[in-house]
Motif scaffolding. Sequence first.
Motif, mmCIF file in Angstrom:
data_model
loop_
_atom_site.group_PDB
_atom_site.id
_atom_site.type_symbol
_atom_site.label_atom_id
_atom_site.label_comp_id
_atom_site.label_asym_id
_atom_site.label_seq_id
_atom_site.Cartn_x
_atom_site.Cartn_y
_atom_site.Cartn_z
ATOM 1 N N PRO A 2 -6.039 -9.861 4.354
ATOM 2 C CA PRO A 2 -6.050 -8.446 4.753
ATOM 3 C C PRO A 2 -6.937 -7.600 3.834
ATOM 4 O O PRO A 2 -6.913 -7.744 2.622
ATOM 5 C CB PRO A 2 -4.582 -8.037 4.617
ATOM 6 C CG PRO A 2 -3.815 -9.321 4.688
ATOM 7 C CD PRO A 2 -4.695 -10.354 4.064
ATOM 8 N N VAL A 3 -7.731 -6.731 4.443
ATOM 9 C CA VAL A 3 -8.608 -5.823 3.690
ATOM 10 C C VAL A 3 -8.196 -4.388 3.992
ATOM 11 O O VAL A 3 -8.070 -3.990 5.149
ATOM 12 C CB VAL A 3 -10.090 -6.041 4.056
ATOM 13 C CG1 VAL A 3 -10.965 -5.030 3.331
ATOM 14 C CG2 VAL A 3 -10.516 -7.457 3.705
ATOM 15 N N TRP A 4 -7.976 -3.611 2.944
ATOM 16 C CA TRP A 4 -7.589 -2.211 3.078
ATOM 17 C C TRP A 4 -8.748 -1.303 2.710
ATOM 18 O O TRP A 4 -9.606 -1.653 1.904
ATOM 19 C CB TRP A 4 -6.391 -1.909 2.183
ATOM 20 C CG TRP A 4 -5.114 -2.467 2.721
ATOM 21 C CD1 TRP A 4 -4.692 -3.761 2.662
ATOM 22 C CD2 TRP A 4 -4.112 -1.743 3.451
ATOM 23 N NE1 TRP A 4 -3.476 -3.893 3.302
ATOM 24 C CE2 TRP A 4 -3.100 -2.677 3.782
ATOM 25 C CE3 TRP A 4 -3.957 -0.419 3.832
ATOM 26 C CZ2 TRP A 4 -1.953 -2.311 4.488
ATOM 27 C CZ3 TRP A 4 -2.821 -0.053 4.530
ATOM 28 C CH2 TRP A 4 -1.832 -0.988 4.853
ATOM 29 N N THR A 5 -8.751 -0.135 3.325
ATOM 30 C CA THR A 5 -9.820 0.835 3.134
ATOM 31 C C THR A 5 -9.233 2.164 2.638
ATOM 32 O O THR A 5 -8.208 2.614 3.152
ATOM 33 C CB THR A 5 -10.579 1.082 4.454
ATOM 34 O OG1 THR A 5 -11.190 -0.136 4.877
ATOM 35 C CG2 THR A 5 -11.652 2.146 4.283
ATOM 36 N N ILE A 6 -9.889 2.756 1.659
ATOM 37 C CA ILE A 6 -9.549 4.105 1.204
ATOM 38 C C ILE A 6 -10.678 5.028 1.643
ATOM 39 O O ILE A 6 -11.844 4.776 1.344
ATOM 40 C CB ILE A 6 -9.372 4.157 -0.326
ATOM 41 C CG1 ILE A 6 -8.216 3.239 -0.747
ATOM 42 C CG2 ILE A 6 -9.101 5.584 -0.796
ATOM 43 C CD1 ILE A 6 -8.029 3.142 -2.255
ATOM 44 N N LYS A 7 -10.310 6.085 2.383
ATOM 45 C CA LYS A 7 -11.303 7.000 2.933
ATOM 46 C C LYS A 7 -11.089 8.428 2.449
ATOM 47 O O LYS A 7 -9.956 8.838 2.185
ATOM 48 C CB LYS A 7 -11.262 6.982 4.461
ATOM 49 C CG LYS A 7 -11.820 5.727 5.106
ATOM 50 C CD LYS A 7 -11.862 5.883 6.628
ATOM 51 C CE LYS A 7 -12.542 4.710 7.295
ATOM 52 N NZ LYS A 7 -12.654 4.909 8.761
#
Length: 231
Positions: A2-7
Amino acid sequence: MPVWTIKLNDKIVKQFAIKNGERKVIGRGDDADVVVDNTAISREHTALILKNDTYYLEDLGSLNGTMINGRKIDTLVQLFEGDTIEIGKFKLMLAGTEQKTSQEPQSTSLDYGDETVFVRPKKTLPRPTAESKEKSVHRLLVVQGPASPKDISLDKRNSLKIGKDLSSDLVITGFFVARAQCYIIKRENLYYIVPQRSWVATRVNGFKVRSEHLLRKGDLIEIQKSQILFE
């Protein structure tokens, strides 16, 4: 993996992967696992945990807070598909997923007499593995205070009421204890404590519980002078 993104304002500022069993601290400090260099982020702001293919989020006493569906959290909270996660002014999401813009909590209600218990949908992000669904018999053990009975098995129980009302499964006496102080509910072989409106705080391991909270073996539930061990 799983890859998480901070925007921030729809611009990706950080991406990171997390393995099953890992705990990733997000923060401004150099010791954080995921460093976000912005003054809106505390040195150790939030921890993202992946355990048994289920995600949890924990605020670490941050200044600007961690929000799930518009509500500030101060304990370990399980994440569900569609949750909107805000870390200060940043958004946290799984890469490739679209999150809801609505701030309405994803909850359905179960009516327990005069009280309402809010329960999140069963669909998690992702669903727990077979390992997490193995049957495990738990119990509540009163270790201190005016609560009875002193030992309750949770085997074959889907819900349990704790409060001053004599109809409660676990009766706790005390002037400010609510008739229905809290409920313990079972979902997919996991147990959650759900606090109700009361002048007295419901605490787990010393922290006030304001919303549905996952219980883990060894957790200590505190209601006024009563202490109850979740085993």
